[in-house]
Design an enzyme around this catalytic site. Structure first.
Site, short mmCIF file in Angstrom:
data_model
loop_
_atom_site.label_atom_id
_atom_site.label_comp_id
_atom_site.label_asym_id
_atom_site.label_seq_id
_atom_site.Cartn_x
_atom_site.Cartn_y
_atom_site.Cartn_z
CG HIS A 99 21.41 -27.72 9.24
ND1 HIS A 99 20.47 -27.88 8.26
CD2 HIS A 99 20.76 -27.88 10.42
CE1 HIS A 99 19.30 -28.14 8.82
NE2 HIS A 99 19.45 -28.14 10.13
CD GLU A 127 13.91 -41.81 3.90
OE1 GLU A 127 14.39 -40.71 4.21
OE2 GLU A 127 12.69 -42.01 3.73
NE ARG A 163 20.07 -36.64 8.98
CZ ARG A 163 19.33 -36.42 7.89
NH1 ARG A 163 18.20 -37.08 7.73
NH2 ARG A 163 19.72 -35.56 6.98
CB CYS A 166 18.45 -39.40 -3.39
SG CYS A 166 17.34 -39.95 -2.08
CG ASN A 226 21.72 -37.95 4.44
OD1 ASN A 226 22.78 -38.36 4.01
ND2 ASN A 226 21.20 -36.79 4.06
CG ASP A 227 16.50 -40.31 7.82
OD1 ASP A 227 16.93 -39.99 8.94
OD2 ASP A 227 15.63 -39.63 7.22
NE ARG A 268 12.10 -36.20 0.78
CZ ARG A 268 13.25 -35.94 1.42
NH1 ARG A 268 14.11 -36.91 1.61
NH2 ARG A 268 13.52 -34.72 1.84
NE ARG A 288 16.97 -32.59 0.35
CZ ARG A 288 18.03 -32.06 -0.25
NH1 ARG A 288 17.90 -30.89 -0.88
NH2 ARG A 288 19.19 -32.67 -0.25
#
Length: 561
Positions: free
Chosen positions: A218, A439, A473, A510, A462-463, A350, A316
């Site tokens: 975050h 992902e 992560r 992305c 990220n994933d 998404r 998102r």
């Protein structure tokens, strides 16, 4: 190959992972400590203790909701730079990322306002505990429950620790722990930062440095959204004394220690000049020899839209659902999507990415032993297909009403069959540009078969990093494995890009890696056709790409693998 842009720390300095570009310098101040529980006391008036519990929880909830409202309006929740510099790409830094910050704070407020949490604390009072210890017991119980679930939910247990400290402080009549307010610009240093802390940063914070954290935490995401230099996973930073003058380079991860006044002035001057230069950057993404690379935005709502990009590469939509105890109605969804479509032109939407890191109460999903490997993303459709049906209907209606170029993609697609099923349902509603997110390694390895069913791929680094390296992560001790320069990750991205080139279909990135200006030429060299990122990253990525020909990008990509 290691990241060539991350040199070792200079003599006398420290080094971590640079996660949000920019440079800053000033005195460091460590995060205020959490409140210490007093010795337990005999409960003479259980009703008074219960009232104190309720008042403390209500105080924390109200504080978080007020901060969420401030963040949504762009006031009080953002950080401006020393000297009043504007965030690159339009909009000031106080507004950047306000949508994400507001949603995170709202979600935390929901936890503090959870009736089950209140009931547990009240039960602890009935068992003989005073109010502060009853709150501590209730939060500890809920934390243990989350930790037992494993995966990302276990990491969210840290959010409960933050809320517990705030509630105990409120109960004791102490200032809530969190961000210092010294009345002058400073570098905020902490072991780690909770979402509430990061989302509520004041205007006097010029940079962030944490001892823990990773590139997709975050702290990293919100710092990038605000244009605030940030370094995470910096060992030894909290051992420095408050007031030590340090410099922070959010690009390289370098921390200079014990700077002179002249050195501080030079850091600030160079950063100001760089931001002013980037603020004048405009136009579509291009390499030095004119090869087009679309530069797009990652957003959570219309509040995150900024000028300077070529559209939205990741909308998102789950943020519309996060703070809801009931599913948003068809009409509510149409209104939210219409607001974005009317202002953004091309938008890649998404569909709901629920589960694991985004548990949604209205879904009623049962606890899982490992949520990161369970019902999440598109897999929610296996148990609640009506949720996706309503969302696709609303997206299609908003696209018709605005005439927008609306693309739609599903998260956590694993097999060609899943991609085909999603594509059929989307196209049946008139949505003609349908894609899948990559992902998990299985999707990357079968990218050619996925592209036989859909029109484009979007790689969520990220994933994809998390599942490729079996590394959570958010785990502070595994940040090196989640570095997007890892060759194994780059090879998976290359496989997707190769499949896209063969099929004549676009493949974008992305994830947070897309906003790294050093990595952008490598991704383009691998064959990626678009990069979607926080608005503040667009100018520097545009400028970096313009310095390299396509052939040079390909050479960098070959070296990085």
């Amino acid at each position: 190959m290691a990241d060539p842009g991350r040199p070792a720390a200079p003599d006398g300095g420290l080094a971590g992972l640079g996660v949000s570009q920019g440079r800053a310098a000033g005195p460091m101040i460590r995060m205020a400590p959490q409140p210490a529980l007093p010795s337990p006391r005999q409960v003479a008036d259980p009703a008074a203790e219960t009232a104190a519990v309720v008042k403390a929880l209500e105080s924390v909830t109200a504080d978080l909701r007020q901060r969420a409202a401030n963040a949504a309006r762009g006031t009080g929740g953002g950080a401006t730079r020393e000297g009043g510099g504007a965030a690159p790409g339009g909009g000031d830094a106080a507004q950047a990322g306000g949508g994400d910050a507001a949603e995170i704070l709202d979600a935390l407020a929901m936890i503090a306002d959870d009736p089950m949490l209140r009931e547990d604390a009240e039960a602890a009072v009935r068992d003989g505990l005073d109010a502060p210890h009853a709150l501590d017991a209730a939060f500890t119980h809920h934390r243990e429950t989350l930790a037992a679930l494993g995966g990302y939910l276990a990491e969210r247990a840290a959010d409960l620790d933050d809320l517990k400290h705030r509630a105990v402080a409120a109960c004791l009549g102490l200032p809530m722990p969190g961000i210092p307010a010294p009345g002058h610009p400073y570098v905020l240093v902490a072991e780690d930062l909770s979402p509430a802390d990061t989302a509520g940063l004041g205007t006097d914070v010029v940079a962030l440095v944490t001892e823990k954290g990773g590139p997709t935490s975050h702290t990293a995401i919100l710092a990038r959204g605000r244009g605030l230099p940030a370094v995470v996973a910096c060992a030894g930073i909290t051992a420095l004394t408050d007031g030590t003058v340090i410099s922070v380079d959010g690009k390289t991860g370098r921390i200079g220690v014990g700077l002179t006044d002249e050195a501080v002035a030079e850091v600030r001057r160079s950063d100001r000049e760089e931001r002013e230069r980037l603020a004048n950057s405009s136009g579509p993404g291009r390499t030095a020899d004119g090869h087009p690379v679309k530069l797009l935005l990652n957003i959570g709502s219309a509040a995150d839209l900024r000028p300077g990009a070529e559209g939205v590469g990741l909308f998102r939509t789950e943020f519309l659902f996060l703070d809801r105890k009931r599913e948003p109605s068809f009409e509510e969804q149409v209104a939210a999507y219409t607001e974005v479509f009317a202002r953004a032109g091309t938008v890649v939407v998404r569909t709901l990415d629920a589960g694991t890191d985004k548990p949604l109460p209205f879904l009623g999903l049962p606890p899982e032993p490992n949520p990161a490997l369970g019902i999440r993303g598109l897999r929610v459709d296996r148990v609640l297909p009506a949720v996706l049906d309503t969302q696709l209907d609303a997206i299609a209606e908003a696209a018709r009403a605005t005439g927008a170029d609306a693309w739609v993609m599903a998260p956590m697609v694993t097999t060609p069959a899943e991609a085909a099923g999603f594509a059929r349902r989307a196209r049946a509603r008139g949505l003609t540009r349908v894609g899948a997110m990559v992902e998990v390694p299985a999707a990357a390895l079968l990218a050619d078969r996925l592209l036989a069913e859909v029109d484009f791929l979007s790689i969520g680094t990220n994933d994809l990093s998390q599942y490729t390296f079996a590394a959570d992560r958010q785990h502070p001790g595994l940040a090196d494995l989640l570095d997007p320069w890892q060759p194994a990750l780059l090879k998976l991205i290359a496989a997707c890009a190769d499949a896209g080139r063969a099929a004549g279909k676009p493949v974008g990135v992305c994830g947070e890696a897309a906003g790294d200006p050093r990595l952008a030429p490598v991704l383009v060299g691998l064959g990626v056709t678009s990069l979607s990122m926080a608005a503040v990253c667009v100018p520097s990525v545009r400028e970096e790409l313009s310095q390299h020909t396509l052939e040079e990008c390909r050479e960098l990509a070959a070296l990085a693998q």
